[in-house]
Write a protein that holds these residues in place. Sequence first.
Motif, mmCIF file in Angstrom:
data_model
loop_
_atom_site.group_PDB
_atom_site.id
_atom_site.type_symbol
_atom_site.label_atom_id
_atom_site.label_comp_id
_atom_site.label_asym_id
_atom_site.label_seq_id
_atom_site.Cartn_x
_atom_site.Cartn_y
_atom_site.Cartn_z
ATOM 1 N N PRO A 201 -9.022 2.167 -7.292
ATOM 2 C CA PRO A 201 -9.766 2.865 -6.288
ATOM 3 C C PRO A 201 -9.231 3.031 -4.976
ATOM 4 N N VAL A 202 -9.385 4.211 -4.131
ATOM 5 C CA VAL A 202 -8.644 4.151 -2.815
ATOM 6 C C VAL A 202 -9.581 5.114 -1.890
ATOM 7 N N ARG A 203 -9.124 5.129 -0.604
ATOM 8 C CA ARG A 203 -9.714 5.986 0.314
ATOM 9 C C ARG A 203 -8.296 6.386 0.971
ATOM 10 N N ASP B 46 -14.630 6.721 8.630
ATOM 11 C CA ASP B 46 -15.942 7.089 7.842
ATOM 12 C C ASP B 46 -15.499 8.297 7.187
ATOM 13 N N LYS B 47 -14.750 9.256 7.688
ATOM 14 C CA LYS B 47 -14.400 10.691 7.033
ATOM 15 C C LYS B 47 -13.468 10.312 5.849
ATOM 16 N N ALA B 48 -12.750 9.241 5.735
ATOM 17 C CA ALA B 48 -11.773 9.080 4.552
ATOM 18 C C ALA B 48 -12.383 9.202 3.507
ATOM 19 N N PRO B 49 -11.831 10.341 2.532
ATOM 20 C CA PRO B 49 -12.495 10.420 1.166
ATOM 21 C C PRO B 49 -12.163 9.382 0.297
ATOM 22 N N TYR B 50 -13.006 9.222 -0.680
ATOM 23 C CA TYR B 50 -12.779 8.169 -1.847
ATOM 24 C C TYR B 50 -11.973 8.879 -2.909
ATOM 25 N N GLY B 51 -11.323 8.082 -3.729
ATOM 26 C CA GLY B 51 -10.610 8.703 -4.900
ATOM 27 C C GLY B 51 -10.072 7.576 -5.775
ATOM 28 N N THR B 52 -9.574 7.966 -6.960
ATOM 29 C CA THR B 52 -8.855 7.255 -7.783
ATOM 30 C C THR B 52 -7.225 7.464 -7.643
ATOM 31 N N TYR B 53 -6.398 6.457 -7.572
ATOM 32 C CA TYR B 53 -5.118 6.887 -7.562
ATOM 33 C C TYR B 53 -4.397 6.545 -8.636
ATOM 34 N N SER B 54 -3.450 7.364 -8.955
ATOM 35 C CA SER B 54 -2.540 7.210 -10.066
ATOM 36 C C SER B 54 -1.116 7.499 -9.747
ATOM 37 N N PRO B 55 0.030 6.926 -9.989
ATOM 38 C CA PRO B 55 1.279 7.426 -9.583
ATOM 39 C C PRO B 55 1.892 8.526 -10.125
ATOM 40 N N ALA B 56 2.562 9.102 -9.477
ATOM 41 C CA ALA B 56 3.527 10.526 -9.873
ATOM 42 C C ALA B 56 4.935 10.151 -9.175
ATOM 43 N N ARG C 34 1.488 5.406 4.629
ATOM 44 C CA ARG C 34 1.099 3.878 4.717
ATOM 45 C C ARG C 34 0.262 3.590 3.711
ATOM 46 N N ILE C 35 0.461 2.628 2.745
ATOM 47 C CA ILE C 35 -0.411 2.246 1.843
ATOM 48 C C ILE C 35 -0.826 0.745 1.939
ATOM 49 N N VAL C 36 -2.075 0.686 2.300
ATOM 50 C CA VAL C 36 -2.672 -0.858 2.850
ATOM 51 C C VAL C 36 -3.566 -1.302 1.797
ATOM 52 N N THR C 37 -3.016 -2.512 1.367
ATOM 53 C CA THR C 37 -4.129 -3.384 0.472
ATOM 54 C C THR C 37 -5.240 -4.179 1.094
ATOM 55 N N PRO C 38 -6.226 -4.632 0.631
ATOM 56 C CA PRO C 38 -7.347 -5.412 0.937
ATOM 57 C C PRO C 38 -6.858 -6.241 1.831
ATOM 58 N N SER C 39 -5.816 -7.015 1.918
ATOM 59 C CA SER C 39 -5.374 -8.053 2.835
ATOM 60 C C SER C 39 -4.460 -7.519 3.969
ATOM 61 N N LYS D 288 -0.760 16.436 3.296
ATOM 62 C CA LYS D 288 -0.284 15.570 2.765
ATOM 63 C C LYS D 288 -0.912 14.168 3.081
ATOM 64 N N ILE D 289 -1.039 13.034 2.018
ATOM 65 C CA ILE D 289 -1.459 11.917 2.342
ATOM 66 C C ILE D 289 -0.637 11.067 3.312
ATOM 67 N N ARG D 290 -1.289 10.744 4.512
ATOM 68 C CA ARG D 290 -0.501 10.111 5.393
ATOM 69 C C ARG D 290 -1.100 8.776 5.629
ATOM 70 N N MET D 291 -2.441 8.285 4.886
ATOM 71 C CA MET D 291 -2.739 6.970 4.868
ATOM 72 C C MET D 291 -3.456 6.711 3.527
ATOM 73 N N LEU D 292 -3.369 5.566 3.011
ATOM 74 C CA LEU D 292 -3.940 5.316 1.875
ATOM 75 C C LEU D 292 -4.258 3.684 1.794
ATOM 76 N N TRP D 293 -5.660 3.655 1.804
ATOM 77 C CA TRP D 293 -6.277 2.137 1.479
ATOM 78 C C TRP D 293 -6.844 1.898 0.225
ATOM 79 N N VAL D 294 -6.288 0.656 -0.362
ATOM 80 C CA VAL D 294 -6.698 0.227 -1.692
ATOM 81 C C VAL D 294 -7.977 -0.389 -1.485
ATOM 82 N N LEU D 295 -8.955 -0.222 -2.170
ATOM 83 C CA LEU D 295 -10.120 -0.700 -2.023
ATOM 84 C C LEU D 295 -10.231 -1.968 -2.800
ATOM 85 N N THR D 296 -11.326 -2.659 -2.256
ATOM 86 C CA THR D 296 -11.840 -3.822 -3.238
ATOM 87 C C THR D 296 -12.850 -3.327 -4.030
ATOM 88 N N ALA D 297 -13.340 -4.145 -4.934
ATOM 89 C CA ALA D 297 -14.681 -3.760 -6.002
ATOM 90 C C ALA D 297 -15.715 -3.465 -4.924
#
Length: 103
Positions: free
Chosen positions: A78-80, A30-40, A59-64, A88-97
């Motif tokens: 859109p990610v959390r 629940d505490k994971a912030p929302y954001g918009t990801y772009s690569p670097a 770890r970057i995890v997709t909706p599946s 540093k970013i340790r987990m990144l969840w790709v969000l569904t719409a």
Amino acid sequence: MRIASLLAGALALVLCASAPAQIAPRKIPDKAPYGTYSPAAFPGAYIDGRLMQMAPGVRIVTPSNRTVTPSQVPPGTPVRYELDAQGKIRMLWVLTAEEASKR
């Protein structure tokens, strides 16, 4: 005997085909912030336009629930995310719409 083995094989195929439909829901804190990801350039990533660093074991995890590399995530996604003790970013969840709309 042959009919029994054919029936057993058909049953196995049906059970295997239904397995992807049984994926457990993701557990995003629940505490994971929302954001918009772009690569670097790795290990960097832009979250809402702010350059951040990814942890070595990110770890970057997709909706599946598949793990992907940073280059497989399109800009503006859109990610959390969750940070480690060094910020540093340790987990990144790709969000569904639908998940992104709960922001």
